[in-house]
Design an enzyme around this catalytic site. Structure first.
Site, PDB file in Angstrom:
ATOM      1  N   GLY A  57       0.833  -1.196   0.000  1.00  0.00           N
ATOM      2  CA  GLY A  57       0.000   0.000   0.000  1.00  0.00           C
ATOM      3  C   GLY A  57       0.861   1.235   0.000  1.00  0.00           C
ATOM      4  CB  CYS A  84       5.378  -4.021   0.115  1.00  0.00           C
ATOM      5  SG  CYS A  84       6.229  -2.490  -0.244  1.00  0.00           S
ATOM      6  CE1 TYR A  85       1.440   1.174   5.720  1.00  0.00           C
ATOM      7  CE2 TYR A  85      -0.218  -0.576   5.732  1.00  0.00           C
ATOM      8  CZ  TYR A  85       0.277   0.615   6.245  1.00  0.00           C
ATOM      9  OH  TYR A  85      -0.373   1.231   7.286  1.00  0.00           O
ATOM     10  CG  HIS A 173       5.522  -5.847  -4.616  1.00  0.00           C
ATOM     11  ND1 HIS A 173       4.281  -5.692  -4.033  1.00  0.00           N
ATOM     12  CD2 HIS A 173       6.207  -4.716  -4.338  1.00  0.00           C
ATOM     13  CE1 HIS A 173       4.209  -4.516  -3.451  1.00  0.00           C
ATOM     14  NE2 HIS A 173       5.369  -3.903  -3.610  1.00  0.00           N
ATOM     15  CD  GLU A 175       2.482  -8.632  -5.096  1.00  0.00           C
ATOM     16  OE1 GLU A 175       3.333  -9.326  -4.514  1.00  0.00           O
ATOM     17  OE2 GLU A 175       2.224  -7.466  -4.744  1.00  0.00           O
ATOM     18  CG  ASP A 231     -18.143 -10.833 -18.384  1.00  0.00           C
ATOM     19  OD1 ASP A 231     -17.277 -11.680 -18.653  1.00  0.00           O
ATOM     20  OD2 ASP A 231     -17.911  -9.618 -18.274  1.00  0.00           O
ATOM     21  CE  LYS A 372     -14.150 -10.641 -20.198  1.00  0.00           C
ATOM     22  NZ  LYS A 372     -15.331  -9.777 -20.302  1.00  0.00           N
TER      23      LYS A 372
END
Ligand code: XMP
Length: 516
Positions: A57, A84-85, A173, A175, A231, A372
């Site tokens: 963040g 991180c944060y 990070h 991710e 969708d 998605k």
């Protein structure tokens, strides 16, 4: 999803990567959910997570307004990974020390593994791996019971743990793709540390979802607005599997669809999937209202309102209806609630905004928790053809916002034919599914040309083709000249009324994808 589903809860502190963390966990076949950092302790405990990830963040832990969580979250006996944060907050709350570092670290860095017991299982001790850093502050002193398990040149505490309590932190990070082995680190957390098993698949989702829809709907009735997009189509096919003829899907031809769209989508739903579909050709009603309208916002409003009118009329013919099904996706839900907290309002689907209130319907949104890509996978599992599942996005107000000027039937036809040629050529050249969008825009100018001995004074088509991950940013595509040439030739020769084709070479930002 039911509570028995093993899950990882991600608490969002406003990182641009929060959704990415959720996707990575799910790609490893473990269900994950994002919640705002300020979810109540009781609600968090009630979710019964196998593990908790604290996102990154933009805040500083020592700011007065810094987003924080209750200290007792660390006493729940549930493994925690702070990113991180999230790691800085862990250190701060557990009485370590976080301080601003004079050197902001942003970009690739080398991380040296010091301990490969758990978070770095499968790595070698002393091995250096590439990671992505993006921070100003950093942990200066670790809380008691913590130790470093990896370091970088700039950051002695680049990864830390309190193994006894199952609390971990990484300053980088894992991710993002710039941490190439980040998935392995996250999997060490979710499998080895949290003890999850990889059972979250779209097959299991479909089964569970069908049961849930049946239980919720009972013998009542559902309507679904089909737009021809991925969708809503996948939603209709899934709900049909659950409740069959209790579902009526309504597909409205609003007069601004692509060439053959109305017939091909209706045919697929009716013939291949035997969906109870009401296909309404309301094109003349829409075109009458749109005739001569220039302002794009007006076009959008007219199309949105008239859609509601048509839908309402058709639904009125069906007797009592209790549910409105929509293909709302997880990003639509969390975009509005995650960091702003539970009080933020949830974005409603633009095409049917206002309908549920007007018709007093409950919402049925089977994909509220899905991304998605996951909906595409469900579509594939349900047997929807690949070329449909991977079709490019198409705006609700359709071709109307691609006519840069007053809407009229002649221009609509020019645009529709030009668009069809572009789609055909992109498919023929194996480009259609590789780009985000490729389409025609009709410009409100006439230019001079020459055909045979005659001078012509005709319209201009702009070809727009972009690549993008989510439509938020986009780059124009380097389409080979010969394909551009072929498209231009075909449009000028085959579409009467167009004598010039240009290619749009602007990126978003500062341009947008659509021209209106
Ligand atoms: P822009 O033009 O804002 O487009 O860069 C981003 C994405 O959104 C789509 N788009 C719309 N979709 N109604 C829609 O349903 C609209 O009014 C609308 N305007 C833009 C656009 O096609 C692109 O994918």
């Amino acid at each position: 999803m039911s509570l028995e589903q093993e899950k990882i809860v991600i608490l969002d502190f406003g990182s641009q990567y929060t959704q990415l963390i959720a996707r990575r966990v799910r790609e490893s076949k473990v269900y994950s959910e994002i919640h705002p950092f300020n979810i109540s302790f009781e609600k968090l405990a009630g979710l019964n997570p196998r593990g908790i990830i604290l996102s990154g963040g933009p805040s500083n832990v020592y700011d007065e307004a810094a987003p924080i969580i209750e200290k007792r979250v660390f006493e729940m006996g549930i493994p925690i990974l702070g990113i991180c944060y999230g790691m800085q907050l862990t250190c701060h709350l557990l009485e370590g020390k976080v301080e601003p570092h004079n050197k902001r670290e942003y970009g690739k860095a080398d991380l040296v593994i010091d301990n490969n017991d758990d978070l770095f299982k499968g790595f070698s001790s002393g091995e250096a791996i590439q990671v992505w850093m993006s921070h100003g502050d950093r942990a200066a002193e670790l809380p008691s019971g913590f130790e470093a398990v990896a370091h970088s040149d700039n950051c002695p505490y680049a990864a830390v743990r309190n193994a006894a309590k199952g609390i971990y932190g990484v300053q980088f990070h894992p991710e993002v793709v710039h941490t190439p082995r980040g998935v392995q680190i996250l999997e060490n957390f979710i499998f080895n540390i949290c003890g999850c098993s990889p059972t979250w698949t779209m097959k299991s989702f479909i089964q569970q979802s069908i049961e849930e829809i049946r239980a919720r709907v009972g013998d009542r009735k559902v309507i679904c607005g089909c737009s021809g997009g991925v969708d809503s189509t996948v939603a209709a096919v899934l709900i049909d599997k659950a409740i069959g003829k209790q579902l009526t899907s309504i597909f409205v031809d609003n007069g601004v669809l692509r060439k053959n769209e109305f017939v091909s989508v209706s045919t697929m739903l009716k013939d291949a999937f035997h969906i109870n579909l009401v296909a309404v050709d309301a094109s003349q009603r829409f075109l009458k209202l749109l005739d001569g309208v220039e302002d794009p916002e007006k076009k959008r409003k007219i199309i949105g309102n008239e859609f509601i009118n048509v839908f309402d009329e058709e639904a009125g013919k069906l007797g009592t209806i209790d549910f409105l099904a929509q293909g709302t996706l997880y990003p639509d839900v969390i975009e509005s609630v995650s960091f702003k907290g539970p009080s933020a309002t949830i974005k409603s689907h633009h095409n049917v905004g206002g309908l549920p209130e007007k018709m007093n319907l409950e919402l049925l949104e089977p994909f509220r928790e899905l991304f998605k890509d996951e909906v595409r996978e469900i579509g594939k599992e349900l047997g929807i053809p690949d070329e449909f599942i991977h079709r490019q996005p198409f705006p609700g107000p359709g071709l109307a916002i691609r006519i840069l000027g007053p809407v009229n039937p002649v221009d609509l036809e020019l645009l529709r034919e030009s668009d069809a040629i572009i789609i055909e050529e992109f498919k023929a050249n194996d480009l259609y599914y590789k780009v985000w969008q490729s389409f025609a825009v009709l410009l409100p100018v006439k230019t001079v040309g020459v055909m045979g001995d005659e001078r012509t004074y005709e319209k201009v088509i702009a070809l727009r083709c972009v690549e993008s991950r989510d439509g938020m940013t986009a780059d124009w595509v380097n389409v080979p000249y010969d394909i551009l040439g072929k498209i231009s030739n075909r449009i000028i020769n085959e579409v009467k009324g167009v004598n010039r084709v240009v290619y749009d070479i602007s990126s978003k930002p500062p341009s947008t994808i659509e021209w209106e």
